[in-house]
Design a protein around this motif. Structure first.
Motif, short mmCIF file in Angstrom:
data_model
loop_
_atom_site.label_atom_id
_atom_site.label_comp_id
_atom_site.label_asym_id
_atom_site.label_seq_id
_atom_site.Cartn_x
_atom_site.Cartn_y
_atom_site.Cartn_z
N ARG A 1 -4.55 -13.38 1.49
CA ARG A 1 -5.79 -13.09 1.98
C ARG A 1 -5.89 -11.04 1.78
NH1 ARG A 1 -3.66 -13.33 8.13
NH2 ARG A 1 -5.78 -11.71 8.49
N TRP A 2 -4.96 -10.49 1.54
CA TRP A 2 -4.74 -9.15 1.20
C TRP A 2 -5.07 -8.97 -0.51
CZ3 TRP A 2 -4.53 -7.71 5.57
CH2 TRP A 2 -3.99 -8.13 6.17
N PRO A 3 -5.50 -7.58 -0.83
CA PRO A 3 -5.71 -7.34 -2.59
C PRO A 3 -4.37 -7.40 -3.39
CG PRO A 3 -6.17 -5.64 -1.09
CD PRO A 3 -6.22 -6.74 -0.47
N LEU A 4 -4.53 -8.21 -4.64
CA LEU A 4 -3.12 -8.26 -5.35
C LEU A 4 -2.00 -6.45 -5.54
CD1 LEU A 4 -3.20 -11.05 -7.53
CD2 LEU A 4 -1.59 -10.39 -5.81
N GLY A 5 -3.46 -6.05 -5.41
CA GLY A 5 -3.14 -4.42 -6.40
C GLY A 5 -2.46 -5.05 -7.82
N GLN A 6 -1.17 -3.22 -8.17
CA GLN A 6 -0.82 -3.37 -9.45
C GLN A 6 1.06 -3.32 -8.53
OE1 GLN A 6 -1.10 -2.97 -12.67
NE2 GLN A 6 -2.56 -3.39 -11.98
N ILE A 7 1.32 -4.60 -7.45
CA ILE A 7 2.54 -4.77 -7.43
C ILE A 7 3.19 -6.46 -7.05
CG2 ILE A 7 4.33 -5.17 -5.00
CD1 ILE A 7 3.91 -1.92 -5.61
N ASP A 8 3.96 -7.23 -8.12
CA ASP A 8 4.23 -8.36 -7.50
C ASP A 8 4.68 -8.37 -6.81
OD1 ASP A 8 3.47 -9.15 -10.71
OD2 ASP A 8 4.90 -7.31 -11.07
N VAL A 9 5.08 -9.51 -6.20
CA VAL A 9 5.64 -10.21 -4.07
C VAL A 9 5.88 -11.60 -4.57
CG1 VAL A 9 4.63 -10.13 -2.25
CG2 VAL A 9 3.72 -8.35 -3.19
N LEU A 10 7.14 -10.90 -4.01
CA LEU A 10 7.52 -12.75 -4.25
C LEU A 10 8.97 -12.68 -2.81
CD1 LEU A 10 9.19 -15.19 -7.20
CD2 LEU A 10 10.59 -14.45 -4.39
N THR B 1 0.96 -1.15 0.15
CA THR B 1 -0.04 0.01 0.05
C THR B 1 1.07 1.03 -0.47
OG1 THR B 1 -0.33 0.05 2.66
CG2 THR B 1 -1.80 -1.09 1.52
N ARG B 2 2.12 1.27 0.30
CA ARG B 2 3.01 2.34 0.66
C ARG B 2 3.32 2.77 -0.81
NH1 ARG B 2 5.17 3.62 6.51
NH2 ARG B 2 2.87 2.91 7.60
N LEU B 3 3.88 1.83 -1.55
CA LEU B 3 4.19 1.25 -2.37
C LEU B 3 2.86 1.90 -4.11
CD1 LEU B 3 6.73 -2.18 -2.99
CD2 LEU B 3 7.82 0.71 -2.85
N THR B 4 2.16 2.37 -3.79
CA THR B 4 1.48 1.69 -4.93
C THR B 4 -0.25 2.90 -4.45
OG1 THR B 4 0.91 -0.54 -4.54
CG2 THR B 4 -0.36 0.79 -6.16
N PRO B 5 0.31 4.63 -4.69
CA PRO B 5 -0.26 5.58 -4.07
C PRO B 5 -1.70 5.48 -4.53
CG PRO B 5 1.45 6.34 -5.71
CD PRO B 5 1.03 4.68 -5.72
N SER B 6 -2.12 5.20 -5.83
CA SER B 6 -3.57 4.57 -6.01
C SER B 6 -4.12 3.49 -5.19
CB SER B 6 -3.84 3.97 -7.68
OG SER B 6 -3.06 3.08 -7.42
N MET B 7 -3.38 2.55 -4.30
CA MET B 7 -4.15 2.34 -3.66
C MET B 7 -4.62 2.83 -1.67
SD MET B 7 -2.28 -1.72 -3.90
CE MET B 7 -3.03 -2.88 -2.63
N ALA B 8 -5.51 2.13 -1.21
CA ALA B 8 -5.44 2.85 -0.14
C ALA B 8 -5.09 1.93 0.91
CB ALA B 8 -7.45 2.29 0.42
N GLY B 9 -4.24 3.08 1.44
CA GLY B 9 -3.16 2.49 2.27
C GLY B 9 -3.92 2.07 3.91
#
Ligand SMILES: Nc1ncnc2c1ncn2[C@@H]1O[C@H](COP(=O)(O)OP(=O)(O)OP(=O)(O)O)[C@@H](O)[C@H]1O
Ligand SMILES: O=C(O)[C@H](O)CO
Length: 523
Positions: A436-445, A357-365
């Motif tokens: 448990r969390w929305p994916l958003g526009q971030i790839d996570v590994l 959420t911190r990395l994606t300004p458009s996402m709700a924090g």
């Protein structure tokens, strides 16, 4: 790339709309690229703590070759050096020491895990192998990290060598993780089997390495300073590669050259804590009651120099450098991750969410509650020097890809009889948390790997996961919860996409705990 080819057929079987299918393929490609980088960073972490280079950093000869320098101390050399060692990394350490000492090394005995020599030969790692006419005798034992008859024979040979030394001699003791199981010498009447059973029960109930080794020391002739005592009046220099959080010399391999400060009461508290008082064999009670009335007290270790020559701090620093070279903002969260594997997985899962959420300004924090929950989880894990704020601030500042690095070891309470290890279990649990969390526009590994290359009694070093893990598992009919309930993470990862998420390195010849890598990459 090879892993991607393994995964594609599984994706092709999934019944998806074409657009979703292409979206999945794109996400898969970026996961694979991240997985390659994760593997690269893991390899660089291990490469920084290989035994030879570390030993050379700690030991040197003076220009005339008459003195051995260890940090700021010097020792006279006159063909008077003996060497013993026990642990997963000591073969490479012994090879480097013998090369340096040449004719000054009179004799040595080392105890190493079964199969490690053949594995190094197969991998062509010549620098980890002793030369054909080496003065060092090698014992291999302790299969699956449990003390056995072979390790007992090695321990007796080590004791014999130490007891034969004089005041003119110098004993180099090479110590690394896994050393406890490779140096078993139970105090009679305790038998090897009894000691084995007790340590296995304690480990399965989640006893920490500090607790386990407190008990091991109380029941051993050589641990807790016993080896140093046997070598007296020779001078003793212990070169220690740490695999314990905080590098406590009295805990690593049960401190054979460090006076033990634990009392019988400490041991009884530990067995009570894990409900094992009633299960104590009579022999163990006998030895503990004798120790209580021992008029000599703990072994004295004034003739010993204990030196930590390497730890996971070095490994993480190198991986951080590599991550930065790859364009990541890289933060080392901690080199001392510890605590229950479930809480640690929750921590990483929530951290990934808050970070996203911190990395994606458009996402709700992340909500205030989520933020507070993350800090609470961190507090519960009691991780010293956790750089959580620094990591979160880094994400709030920049918008580029981030790599968070950590080292340590969670504790697993074994409930089932499945196959697995700390790293695979942690990765699987983190994978379950991420859904448990929305994916958003971030790839996570997230990747977790044991630097020794062997996670528990499996042939994998660890595993990596992404937020897609749950759907990938479901597509193959794998129920993550069932595998977790049986501590069967290795079977899970072997079945998932033909093992594509497993980290295979083979035995690395070193051992500085586990490495955790969390990647967050804006699309
Ligand atoms: N089925 C399993 N699932 C999860 N963890 C397991 C499983 N079986 C064993 N373990 C864990 O693996 C650990 C033992 O693994 P390993 O032999 O790699 O020990 P280690 O702690 O890395 O070795 P050392 O302490 O000697 O460096 C124990 O912590 C145990 O709880
Ligand atoms: O051998 C041991 O006791 C563990 O690896 C911790 O050092």
């Amino acid at each position: 790339m090879a892993a991607a080819l393994q995964v594609l057929p599984h994706l092709a079987r999934a019944p998806l709309h074409p657009l979703l299918w292409w979206g999945s393929v794109a996400r898969l490609a970026s996961s694979m690229a991240l997985a390659e980088q994760a593997r690269q960073l893991f390899d660089s972490a291990v490469g920084a703590v290989l035994p030879g280079p570390m030993l050379h950093r700690a030991l040197s000869l003076d220009p005339g070759g008459r003195q051995l320098k260890v940090r700021d101390r010097s020792f006279q050399l006159r063909q008077n050096v003996y060497l013993v060692g026990f642990g997963k990394a000591v073969m490479g350490m012994a090879a480097a020491a013998e090369e340096l000492l040449g004719q000054h090394l009179v004799q040595g005995v080392i105890s190493i895990p079964k199969g490690i020599r053949a594995a190094m030969e197969r991998a062509g790692k010549q620098e980890m192998l002793l030369k054909p006419h080496s003065h060092v005798q090698v014992f291999e034992g302790a299969e699956d990290n449990l003390p056995d008859r072979d390790a007992l024979r090695a321990a007796l040979a080590i004791r014999q060598l130490a007891e034969g030394l004089t005041a003119d001699d110098l004993l180099l003791v090479l110590i690394s993780g896994g050393g406890s199981a490779l140096l078993p010498a139970p105090i009679p009447p305790v038998t090897l089997e009894e000691k084995q059973t007790l340590t296995r029960l304690l480990a399965a109930r989640g006893a920490t390495i500090q607790e386990l080794n407190t008990i091991r020391k109380a029941l051993s002739q050589l641990k807790g300073g016993g080896l140093a005592q046997a070598a007296y009046p020779a001078q003793v220099v212990s070169l220690i590669l740490s695999d314990v959080v905080g590098d406590p010399v009295e805990v690593i391999a049960s401190g054979p050259t460090v006076a033990s400060s634990h009392s019988v009461q400490d041991c009884l508290h530990i067995v009570n804590r894990y409900g094992l008082r009633a299960a104590l064999p009579r022999s163990v009670k006998t030895v503990l009651s004798r120790a209580d009335s021992d008029p000599h007290g703990p072994h004295s270790c004034g003739h010993v120099l204990n030196v930590i020559i390497g730890s996971n701090v070095l490994a993480l620093a190198e991986a951080q450098r590599q991550a930065e070279a790859l364009g990541y903002q890289a933060v080392v969260l901690s080199a001392a991750m510890q605590g229950d594997v479930k809480s640690m997985a929750q921590f990483y899962g929530l951290l990934a969410h808050v970070a996203r959420t911190r990395l994606t300004p458009s996402m709700a924090g992340a909500s205030v509650e989520e933020d507070a929950q993350l800090h609470e989880l961190a507090a519960d894990l009691q991780i010293p020097d956790l750089q959580l704020e620094e990591a979160l601030e880094t994400m709030a500042r920049g918008r580029g890809p981030v790599c968070l690095l950590a080292g340590g070891e969670p504790t697993v309470q074994l409930q089932g009889s499945g196959r697995g290890g700390r790293n695979q279990e942690l990765a699987l649990r983190v994978g379950a948390e991420l859904r448990r969390w929305p994916l958003g526009q971030i790839d996570v590994l997230f990747l977790s790997g044991g630097t020794d290359g062997q996670d528990g009694p499996t042939e994998a070093a660890g595993a990596w996961v992404t937020p897609e893990l749950a759907s990938q598992a479901a597509a193959e009919g794998l129920d993550m919860a069932t595998f977790l309930a049986h501590n069967d993470s290795h079977t899970f990862f072997c079945r998932l996409q033909g093992g594509a998420h497993l980290l295979h390195t083979g035995m690395t010849g070193t051992n500085v705990m586990d490495t955790h890598l969390l990647f967050l990459q804006p699309r």
